[in-house]
Design a protein around this motif. Structure first.
Motif, PDB file in Angstrom:
ATOM      1  N   GLY A   1      -2.065  -1.113 -16.753  1.00 46.80           N
ATOM      2  CA  GLY A   1      -1.357  -2.123 -15.982  1.00 46.80           C
ATOM      3  C   GLY A   1      -2.050  -2.361 -14.647  1.00 46.80           C
ATOM      4  N   ILE A   2      -1.513  -3.301 -13.898  1.00 48.11           N
ATOM      5  CA  ILE A   2      -2.007  -3.584 -12.545  1.00 48.11           C
ATOM      6  C   ILE A   2      -0.863  -3.324 -11.571  1.00 48.11           C
ATOM      7  CG2 ILE A   2      -2.904  -5.324 -10.968  1.00 48.11           C
ATOM      8  CD1 ILE A   2      -4.161  -6.725 -13.354  1.00 48.11           C
ATOM      9  N   ARG A   3      -1.126  -2.474 -10.619  1.00 47.51           N
ATOM     10  CA  ARG A   3      -0.120  -2.103  -9.614  1.00 47.51           C
ATOM     11  C   ARG A   3      -0.414  -2.864  -8.321  1.00 47.51           C
ATOM     12  NH1 ARG A   3      -1.364   2.737  -9.702  1.00 47.51           N
ATOM     13  NH2 ARG A   3       0.266   3.618 -11.045  1.00 47.51           N
ATOM     14  N   SER A   4       0.579  -3.541  -7.781  1.00 47.66           N
ATOM     15  CA  SER A   4       0.423  -4.247  -6.509  1.00 47.66           C
ATOM     16  C   SER A   4       0.772  -3.306  -5.357  1.00 47.66           C
ATOM     17  CB  SER A   4       1.333  -5.477  -6.460  1.00 47.66           C
ATOM     18  OG  SER A   4       0.981  -6.408  -7.460  1.00 47.66           O
ATOM     19  N   ILE A   5       0.026  -3.413  -4.257  1.00 41.51           N
ATOM     20  CA  ILE A   5       0.324  -2.606  -3.074  1.00 41.51           C
ATOM     21  C   ILE A   5       0.191  -3.473  -1.819  1.00 41.51           C
ATOM     22  CG2 ILE A   5      -0.461  -0.491  -4.207  1.00 41.51           C
ATOM     23  CD1 ILE A   5      -2.888  -0.483  -2.360  1.00 41.51           C
ATOM     24  N   THR A   6       0.893  -3.069  -0.770  1.00 45.87           N
ATOM     25  CA  THR A   6       0.875  -3.780   0.511  1.00 45.87           C
ATOM     26  C   THR A   6       0.420  -2.824   1.606  1.00 45.87           C
ATOM     27  OG1 THR A   6       3.160  -3.201   1.094  1.00 45.87           O
ATOM     28  CG2 THR A   6       2.842  -5.169  -0.277  1.00 45.87           C
ATOM     29  N   PRO A   7       0.056  -3.345   2.790  1.00 48.28           N
ATOM     30  CA  PRO A   7      -0.457  -2.459   3.845  1.00 48.28           C
ATOM     31  C   PRO A   7       0.523  -1.401   4.323  1.00 48.28           C
ATOM     32  CG  PRO A   7      -1.043  -4.748   4.298  1.00 48.28           C
ATOM     33  CD  PRO A   7      -0.084  -4.772   3.155  1.00 48.28           C
ATOM     34  N   ASP A   8       1.848  -1.695   4.314  1.00 45.96           N
ATOM     35  CA  ASP A   8       2.819  -0.751   4.869  1.00 45.96           C
ATOM     36  C   ASP A   8       3.747  -0.141   3.814  1.00 45.96           C
ATOM     37  OD1 ASP A   8       4.437  -2.875   4.260  1.00 45.96           O
ATOM     38  OD2 ASP A   8       5.179  -3.206   6.299  1.00 45.96           O
ATOM     39  N   LYS A   9       3.432  -0.369   2.539  1.00 45.51           N
ATOM     40  CA  LYS A   9       4.153   0.238   1.417  1.00 45.51           C
ATOM     41  C   LYS A   9       5.545  -0.344   1.169  1.00 45.51           C
ATOM     42  CE  LYS A   9       1.707   4.637   1.911  1.00 45.51           C
ATOM     43  NZ  LYS A   9       1.824   6.120   1.940  1.00 45.51           N
ATOM     44  N   ASN A  10       5.875  -1.431   1.841  1.00 45.46           N
ATOM     45  CA  ASN A  10       7.109  -2.149   1.559  1.00 45.46           C
ATOM     46  C   ASN A  10       6.785  -3.476   0.884  1.00 45.46           C
ATOM     47  OD1 ASN A  10       9.216  -0.458   2.344  1.00 45.46           O
ATOM     48  ND2 ASN A  10       9.121  -1.103   4.483  1.00 45.46           N
ATOM     49  N   PRO A  11       7.692  -4.001   0.088  1.00 45.37           N
ATOM     50  CA  PRO A  11       7.414  -5.281  -0.571  1.00 45.37           C
ATOM     51  C   PRO A  11       7.370  -6.438   0.423  1.00 45.37           C
ATOM     52  CG  PRO A  11       9.681  -4.589  -0.993  1.00 45.37           C
ATOM     53  CD  PRO A  11       9.005  -3.443  -0.300  1.00 45.37           C
ATOM     54  N   VAL A  12       6.794  -7.537  -0.032  1.00 45.52           N
ATOM     55  CA  VAL A  12       6.775  -8.785   0.738  1.00 45.52           C
ATOM     56  C   VAL A  12       7.739  -9.736   0.041  1.00 45.52           C
ATOM     57  CG1 VAL A  12       5.369 -10.708   1.555  1.00 45.52           C
ATOM     58  CG2 VAL A  12       4.370  -8.405   1.413  1.00 45.52           C
ATOM     59  N   VAL A  13       8.800 -10.093   0.740  1.00 41.87           N
ATOM     60  CA  VAL A  13       9.896 -10.811   0.090  1.00 41.87           C
ATOM     61  C   VAL A  13      10.367 -11.975   0.952  1.00 41.87           C
ATOM     62  CG1 VAL A  13      12.203 -10.611  -0.936  1.00 41.87           C
ATOM     63  CG2 VAL A  13      10.668  -8.638  -0.941  1.00 41.87           C
ATOM     64  N   GLY A  14      10.532 -13.131   0.298  1.00 40.24           N
ATOM     65  CA  GLY A  14      11.223 -14.238   0.939  1.00 40.24           C
ATOM     66  C   GLY A  14      10.343 -15.395   1.344  1.00 40.24           C
TER      67      GLY A  14
END
Length: 395
Positions: free
Chosen positions: A326-339
């Motif tokens: 699979g492909i795992r998405s990650i962000t710089p601060d480990k929280n999702p980007v929402v909205g």
């Protein structure tokens, strides 16, 4: 005046958004899924559920657990949850000492908060020599283990795809249109606003809101409308092993502290080997989901099997019966980007792993934003605007 909401992606995130919108509005909600619902990232998920992370994620998971309790009480399909705890095992003495110190000081920046407060995990440090005095783990060889952390409040969803269908079946009851095998080729815009999309069949669909919850496809779709998401990818390979002799013991999931590997039982006769190369954003990249194969790289496969057999010798003869990447998405601060984004009418739901755990709260947040123009209590921690150089259309 009625509106039409389009959701790109029919995995756990898109399903949750569809459900939460349908609970709040009679307007048209349409889900566009390129394959069958929940057949890609959600299906390939290890699907752990545990109370760890920062305070924002704790609050999100509490909402999710409450909602899943309702779903499981009156299921529409056949999801299952197994509570087994998780054992993070250190095979080097220095790391065992570090674990023990973290418990003594109520956690640190790596392990997170520990203790028994409102937003804290219940966790215990166990010396390697005492593991079998405190836990029933007959198949595990304690000899290589110097020390371990045990978190009892962790389990996993046996059938993550079915969990997405729990949302979708309820959403369809409320009138949501789920279009399987319908890929989105283009997001249309006009005058700085998203106005709809074009499917791979050439259909032009006018929409008042476009909500992108497309897992590893989010990056490409957002770029198509001029938004460079603060999101990258790592690979998420999984091996499914079946031992010759079945065990009647329920083992906790086992994380090996010194390596990227996790092991847990998926059913009475199968074990999963998961691989997480880490959450370092700078080391991550962007993968094209079209080109990802299903074969786990040989080096990752061999190291994982060797380590599993070292820690659980009963599995020395286990055979690989299934595998995927699979492909795992990650962000710089480990929280999702929402909205909201800076393109009016275009919202995003991009995770830093943990989609199964956080999707319920993400669906609720998106629904409040697009229906009520309410940023929600999560805005400061989850909005794209928390990153330098990013705004949303309301700024």
């Amino acid at each position: 005046m009625s509106s039409t909401y389009g959701i790109i992606g029919g995995g756990i995130a898109g399903a949750s958004i569809a459900y939460h919108l349908s609970q709040r509005t009679d307007d048209s909600v349409v889900v566009f899924e390129r394959q069958s619902p929940a057949s890609e990232t959600t299906y390939k998920s290890v699907a752990q559920y545990g109370f760890y992370g920062d305070e924002t994620q704790y609050r999100m998971k509490r909402y999710g657990m409450k909602l899943y309790n309702r779903f499981f009480r009156e299921p529409r399909v056949n999801p299952r949850y197994t509570s087994m705890g998780i054992l993070t095992a250190a095979t080097e003495a220095d790391n065992a000492d570090r674990m023990e110190e973290a418990v003594r000081t109520d956690g640190d920046t790596y392990f997170g908060k520990m203790g028994m407060g409102f937003d804290r995990d219940l966790v215990e440090y166990i010396d390697g020599d005492a593991i079998k005095e405190k836990l029933l783990l007959p198949p595990v060889d304690e000899e290589p283990i110097e020390g371990a952390l045990f978190r009892p409040k962790v389990g996993y969803m046996d059938r993550p795809q079915e969990l997405a269908y729990e949302f979708l079946e309820r959403a369809k009851d409320n009138g949501v249109d789920v279009r399987a095998n319908t890929a989105v080729e283009e997001i249309t815009t006009d005058g700085g606003r998203a106005t709809g999309l074009v499917t791979d069949g050439g259909e032009e669909v006018e929409l008042d809101e476009v909500i992108c919850a497309a897992g590893p496809w989010n990056i490409e779709l957002a770029e198509s409308v001029g938004i460079e998401l603060p999101v990258k990818h790592t690979i998420a390979p999984i091996l499914v092993l079946r031992p010759d002799d079945q065990s009647d013991y329920t083992l906790p999931a086992i994380n090996h502290f010194e390596s990227p590997y996790t092991f847990h039982r998926r059913s009475e006769d199968e074990f999963l080997i998961g691989y997480n190369p880490g959450d370092v954003y700078e080391d991550a990249t962007v993968y094209d989901p079209r080109t990802m194969g299903e074969t786990v790289p040989e080096e990752i496969r061999d190291r994982g099997i060797d380590l599993l057999q070292r820690l659980v010798p009963d599995l020395i003869d286990a055979k690989v019966v299934e595998e995927w990447v699979g492909i795992r998405s990650i962000t710089p601060d480990k929280n999702p980007v929402v909205g909201w984004t800076d393109l009016e009418g275009f919202s995003i739901a991009a995770f830093h792993t943990s989609g199964i755990q956080l999707a319920p709260a993400v669906g609720k947040m998106i629904a409040q934003q697009v229906l009520d123009d309410d940023p929600t209590d999560y805005y400061d921690d989850l909005s794209i605007t928390r990153f330098e150089g990013y705004t949303d259309h309301r700024s």
